[in-house]
Write a protein that holds these residues in place. Structure first.
Motif, mmCIF file in Angstrom:
data_model
loop_
_atom_site.group_PDB
_atom_site.id
_atom_site.type_symbol
_atom_site.label_atom_id
_atom_site.label_comp_id
_atom_site.label_asym_id
_atom_site.label_seq_id
_atom_site.Cartn_x
_atom_site.Cartn_y
_atom_site.Cartn_z
ATOM 1 N N LEU A 194 32.387 59.416 -175.266
ATOM 2 C CA LEU A 194 32.786 60.474 -174.342
ATOM 3 C C LEU A 194 34.268 60.715 -174.552
ATOM 4 O O LEU A 194 35.057 59.770 -174.518
ATOM 5 C CB LEU A 194 32.518 60.022 -172.897
ATOM 6 C CG LEU A 194 33.111 60.884 -171.799
ATOM 7 C CD1 LEU A 194 32.220 62.085 -171.544
ATOM 8 C CD2 LEU A 194 33.252 60.082 -170.526
ATOM 9 N N VAL A 195 34.637 61.968 -174.813
ATOM 10 C CA VAL A 195 36.043 62.312 -175.015
ATOM 11 C C VAL A 195 36.405 63.451 -174.075
ATOM 12 O O VAL A 195 35.746 64.498 -174.072
ATOM 13 C CB VAL A 195 36.318 62.731 -176.479
ATOM 14 C CG1 VAL A 195 37.757 63.198 -176.653
ATOM 15 C CG2 VAL A 195 36.005 61.591 -177.433
ATOM 16 N N ILE A 196 37.464 63.235 -173.295
ATOM 17 C CA ILE A 196 38.001 64.272 -172.425
ATOM 18 C C ILE A 196 39.485 64.415 -172.786
ATOM 19 O O ILE A 196 40.313 63.618 -172.344
ATOM 20 C CB ILE A 196 37.838 63.927 -170.932
ATOM 21 C CG1 ILE A 196 36.375 63.642 -170.594
ATOM 22 C CG2 ILE A 196 38.374 65.078 -170.068
ATOM 23 C CD1 ILE A 196 36.134 63.181 -169.163
ATOM 24 N N PRO A 197 39.818 65.399 -173.635
ATOM 25 C CA PRO A 197 41.223 65.575 -174.009
ATOM 26 C C PRO A 197 42.093 65.854 -172.780
ATOM 27 O O PRO A 197 41.683 66.571 -171.869
ATOM 28 C CB PRO A 197 41.187 66.786 -174.947
ATOM 29 C CG PRO A 197 39.787 66.813 -175.483
ATOM 30 C CD PRO A 197 38.941 66.337 -174.332
ATOM 31 N N ARG A 198 43.290 65.248 -172.783
ATOM 32 C CA ARG A 198 44.224 65.389 -171.659
ATOM 33 C C ARG A 198 45.437 66.223 -172.064
ATOM 34 O O ARG A 198 45.838 66.207 -173.217
ATOM 35 C CB ARG A 198 44.729 64.017 -171.216
ATOM 36 C CG ARG A 198 43.648 63.155 -170.614
ATOM 37 C CD ARG A 198 44.210 61.835 -170.176
ATOM 38 N NE ARG A 198 44.928 61.976 -168.912
ATOM 39 C CZ ARG A 198 45.474 60.972 -168.247
ATOM 40 N NH1 ARG A 198 45.424 59.756 -168.733
ATOM 41 N NH2 ARG A 198 46.094 61.177 -167.120
#
Length: 127
Positions: A65-69
């Motif tokens: 799971l990747v959630i760019p910040r």
């Protein structure tokens, strides 16, 4: 049409099939889920990540799971506002795509499209 032209067209068609919304892949890209402001605070980011992991694992074996910040210096960050889900196989990602598309999150309908695996593996979140 020459053999080389047919080959070029075939390569182009294969590339198009890897584009979001094309043929199913193991990776989904969700939009309308999070806003850049929600991702700035570490605690809020951790909560969102955990909620997404829990919810999206209901559809299958979630590998990544990747959630760019957003960057602290305010410079643009590719993929901010998107959530990327990598499942163990296309069957799991397809189930998730069907289950998550149109679902309300924060009052907004979620858009879930397939994302090119090679771009995801390269860390290319602009697509």
């Amino acid at each position: 049409m020459s053999a080389s032209s047919r080959g070029s067209i075939q390569v182009l068609l294969q590339r198009l099939m890897l584009q979001p919304g094309g043929s199913p892949t193991k990776v989904l890209c969700l939009t309308n889920v999070v806003s850049p402001d929600e991702l700035k605070d570490d605690e809020n980011y951790d909560d969102i990540t955990e909620d997404m992991r829990t919810e999206c694992a209901k559809f299958g074996n979630l590998v990544n799971l990747v959630i760019p910040r957003p960057r602290p210096d305010g410079e643009p960050t590719p993929g901010v506002g998107k959530v990327f889900l990598e499942y163990v196989d296309v069957e799991n990602s397809s189930r998730a795509q069907k289950g998550l598309s149109g679902r309300k999150f924060g009052g907004n309908p979620v858009v879930a499209v397939f994302y090119a695996e090679n771009k995801f593996l390269e860390g290319d979140y602009e697509g």
